[in-house]
Design an enzyme around this catalytic site. Structure first.
Site, PDB file in Angstrom:
ATOM      1  N   ASP A 132      17.250  -9.135  13.016  1.00 30.02           N
ATOM      2  CA  ASP A 132      18.439  -9.102  14.005  1.00 30.02           C
ATOM      3  C   ASP A 132      19.150  -7.432  13.779  1.00 30.02           C
ATOM      4  OD1 ASP A 132      18.008 -11.888  14.602  1.00 30.02           O
ATOM      5  OD2 ASP A 132      20.439 -12.822  14.544  1.00 30.02           O
ATOM      6  N   ARG A 182      12.578  -6.491  19.933  1.00 30.77           N
ATOM      7  CA  ARG A 182      13.583  -7.312  20.691  1.00 30.77           C
ATOM      8  C   ARG A 182      14.507  -6.021  21.326  1.00 30.77           C
ATOM      9  NH1 ARG A 182      17.347 -10.763  17.522  1.00 30.77           N
ATOM     10  NH2 ARG A 182      15.687 -11.867  17.108  1.00 30.77           N
TER      11      ARG A 182
HETATM   12  P1  FDA Z   1      25.396 -10.009  29.856  1.00 27.15           P
HETATM   13  O1  FDA Z   1      26.117  -9.938  29.197  1.00 27.15           O
HETATM   14  O2  FDA Z   1      25.750  -9.077  31.057  1.00 27.15           O
HETATM   15  O3  FDA Z   1      25.155 -11.407  30.529  1.00 27.15           O
HETATM   16  C1  FDA Z   1      24.328 -11.290  31.880  1.00 27.15           C
HETATM   17  C2  FDA Z   1      24.633 -13.050  32.197  1.00 27.15           C
HETATM   18  O4  FDA Z   1      23.990 -13.462  31.520  1.00 27.15           O
HETATM   19  C3  FDA Z   1      25.910 -13.049  32.410  1.00 27.15           C
HETATM   20  O5  FDA Z   1      26.421 -13.315  33.665  1.00 27.15           O
HETATM   21  C4  FDA Z   1      26.073 -14.924  32.539  1.00 27.15           C
HETATM   22  O6  FDA Z   1      25.163 -15.501  33.277  1.00 27.15           O
HETATM   23  C5  FDA Z   1      24.820 -14.897  31.026  1.00 27.15           C
HETATM   24  N1  FDA Z   1      25.751 -15.047  29.632  1.00 27.15           N
HETATM   25  C6  FDA Z   1      25.734 -13.677  28.792  1.00 27.15           C
HETATM   26  N2  FDA Z   1      26.378 -14.178  27.994  1.00 27.15           N
HETATM   27  C7  FDA Z   1      26.518 -14.996  27.976  1.00 27.15           C
HETATM   28  C8  FDA Z   1      27.504 -16.259  27.400  1.00 27.15           C
HETATM   29  N3  FDA Z   1      27.792 -15.958  25.930  1.00 27.15           N
HETATM   30  N4  FDA Z   1      27.523 -17.033  27.581  1.00 27.15           N
HETATM   31  C9  FDA Z   1      27.545 -17.949  29.145  1.00 27.15           C
HETATM   32  N5  FDA Z   1      26.439 -17.181  29.589  1.00 27.15           N
HETATM   33  C10 FDA Z   1      26.355 -15.763  29.165  1.00 27.15           C
HETATM   34  N6  FDA Z   1      22.903  -8.868  19.672  1.00 27.15           N
HETATM   35  C11 FDA Z   1      22.725  -7.928  18.834  1.00 27.15           C
HETATM   36  O7  FDA Z   1      23.221  -7.450  18.820  1.00 27.15           O
HETATM   37  N7  FDA Z   1      21.676  -8.506  17.138  1.00 27.15           N
HETATM   38  C12 FDA Z   1      21.192  -8.948  17.469  1.00 27.15           C
HETATM   39  O8  FDA Z   1      20.409  -8.549  16.557  1.00 27.15           O
HETATM   40  C13 FDA Z   1      20.658  -9.646  19.256  1.00 27.15           C
HETATM   41  N8  FDA Z   1      19.903 -10.933  18.971  1.00 27.15           N
HETATM   42  C14 FDA Z   1      19.717 -11.671  20.231  1.00 27.15           C
HETATM   43  C15 FDA Z   1      18.672 -12.185  20.728  1.00 27.15           C
HETATM   44  C16 FDA Z   1      18.822 -12.879  22.207  1.00 27.15           C
HETATM   45  C17 FDA Z   1      17.685 -13.893  22.327  1.00 27.15           C
HETATM   46  C18 FDA Z   1      19.469 -12.665  22.337  1.00 27.15           C
HETATM   47  C19 FDA Z   1      19.724 -13.082  23.794  1.00 27.15           C
HETATM   48  C20 FDA Z   1      20.594 -12.158  22.682  1.00 27.15           C
HETATM   49  C21 FDA Z   1      21.016 -11.343  21.548  1.00 27.15           C
HETATM   50  N9  FDA Z   1      22.380 -10.671  20.487  1.00 27.15           N
HETATM   51  C22 FDA Z   1      22.076  -9.239  20.205  1.00 27.15           C
HETATM   52  C23 FDA Z   1      23.051 -10.385  22.335  1.00 27.15           C
HETATM   53  C24 FDA Z   1      23.236 -10.042  22.943  1.00 27.15           C
HETATM   54  O9  FDA Z   1      23.154  -7.875  22.549  1.00 27.15           O
HETATM   55  C25 FDA Z   1      24.445  -9.696  24.261  1.00 27.15           C
HETATM   56  O10 FDA Z   1      26.014 -10.000  23.550  1.00 27.15           O
HETATM   57  C26 FDA Z   1      24.004 -11.037  25.134  1.00 27.15           C
HETATM   58  O11 FDA Z   1      22.337 -11.140  25.263  1.00 27.15           O
HETATM   59  C27 FDA Z   1      24.777 -11.351  26.055  1.00 27.15           C
HETATM   60  O12 FDA Z   1      24.355  -9.540  26.928  1.00 27.15           O
HETATM   61  P2  FDA Z   1      23.336 -10.365  28.172  1.00 27.15           P
HETATM   62  O13 FDA Z   1      21.647  -9.113  27.839  1.00 27.15           O
HETATM   63  O14 FDA Z   1      22.438 -11.515  28.612  1.00 27.15           O
HETATM   64  O15 FDA Z   1      23.986  -9.599  29.382  1.00 27.15           O
END
Ligand code: FDA
Length: 306
Positions: A132, A182
């Site tokens: 991560d 990732r």
């Molecule tokens: P965004 O925040 O724009 O969300 C897009 C849509 O997804 C939202 O409109 C909603 O529908 C849904 N959604 C997103 N988050 C949600 C929540 N908490 N509850 C409900 N719905 C939600 N970060 C990091 O700094 N280091 C890391 O190593 C990782 N590792 C990691 C692994 C995996 C598999 C994922 C999916 C994410 C991470 N992250 C991470 C977290 C990442 O940085 C980020 O904060 C989250 O994925 C939320 O961002 P989105 O890309 O989903 O987009």
């Protein structure tokens, strides 16, 4: 970043707040929305259920910023046990570790040694370790750690964050190994001189980094729940002739479950990040920060729990 999001993200890093909250356990149930449970047994049960629905997993034990060398050794041993159980129970899944769990910021040499051993044990079991990416004070050390391990072993991947200005140059640095990367947006509170502040900029950078992953020989792991970006990923896979074994989507346990299943139906390789453990508060609060509307369901649980 909105004020609510900044405030919750800041709170998530304050031990004086997260420790007492964590000590209440998951008794009120709301943490279980994003966390598989407090024990490895809970997490393996969730992993088996996800596998049965066609989803791969990546397993993580909660905890970050260990206090001393002994805690780091304990984390290392816990991960070796996860690897053993994955093999024994024939779970289709890998592990992902936070470098500060293995003493990244306490003792870099110990962290390199433990990470290397973990990757070697995973290799002996035919498994894979992802690393991560945490807050920016750990970024350079994490990339160096990755380089050190990847130079010797192939079964290791790394997460990178599209909110950091430096990520494009990190990819240029890592490209020579064609590694599994990732790509995530980033979940920590970062200073504006090193990270994009506006969601639009973070998303635009995500798009351009994603293109680099598909075009330049990486194994892209698209870590997002953002449907617009996922549509772009599918288009890029087509454009660069990537078959279903040549890239994957990753999402967090408990978020957009219906979307996860619809990607499986489309034949896309879909991996769910499953985390468990007692140190759930910082992780849980970062999930709240991503969507401050989630605070509503916590408050409802608190009132119901009285
Ligand atoms: P965004 O925040 O724009 O969300 C897009 C849509 O997804 C939202 O409109 C909603 O529908 C849904 N959604 C997103 N988050 C949600 C929540 N908490 N509850 C409900 N719905 C939600 N970060 C990091 O700094 N280091 C890391 O190593 C990782 N590792 C990691 C692994 C995996 C598999 C994922 C999916 C994410 C991470 N992250 C991470 C977290 C990442 O940085 C980020 O904060 C989250 O994925 C939320 O961002 P989105 O890309 O989903 O987009």
């Amino acid at each position: 970043m909105s004020l609510a999001r900044s405030l919750i993200t800041w709170l998530s890093a304050q031990r004086a707040i997260t420790r007492p909250l964590g000590a209440t356990g998951m008794r009120l149930g709301f943490a279980r929305r994003f966390i598989a449970g407090e024990t490895l047994e809970d997490a393996l049960g969730v992993a088996a259920e996800l596998n049965a629905r066609g989803l791969l997993v990546i397993m993580n034990r909660l905890g970050e910023d260990v206090a001393d060398a002994k805690d780091a050794e304990d984390s290392y041993r816990a991960y070796t046990e996860i690897l053993r159980q994955i093999a024994e129970r024939r779970i289709d899944g890998a592990i992902t570790v936070k470098p500060t769990q293995l003493a990244l910021e306490l003792d870099f040499e110990q962290c390199k040694r433990l990470t290397m051993k973990l990757v070697e044990e995973a290799s002996a079991l035919g498994n894979f370790v992802e690393i991560d990416m945490e807050h920016s004070s750990a970024t350079e050390a994490t990339v160096s750690l990755y380089e050190h391990v990847r130079a010797r072993h192939e079964n290791v991947g790394l997460a990178v964050q599209s909110y950091l200005f430096r990520t494009e140059s990190d990819l240029a640095r890592l490209k020579r190994w064609n590694p599994k990367i990732r790509l995530v947006k980033g979940a920590y509170l970062e200073p504006h001189d090193i990270a994009f502040a506006e969601k639009r900029e973070v998303d635009e950078n995500y798009s351009s980094l994603m293109r680099i992953l598909f075009a330049d020989g990486f194994f892209p792991a698209i870590g997002t729940h953002d449907e617009a970006l996922l549509a772009q990923a599918k288009a890029l896979a087509k454009e660069y002739g990537r078959g279903s074994g040549d890239w994957e989507v990753q999402m967090l346990f408990g978020i957009r479950r219906e979307l996860q299943e619809s990607l499986v139906r489309e034949g896309i390789r879909m991996r769910v990040y499953v985390t468990y453990g007692t140190e759930w508060v910082p992780y849980f609060m970062r999930r709240l920060a991503e969507r401050p509307a989630n605070v509503g369901f916590v408050l409802k649980s608190l009132f119901k729990g009285r």
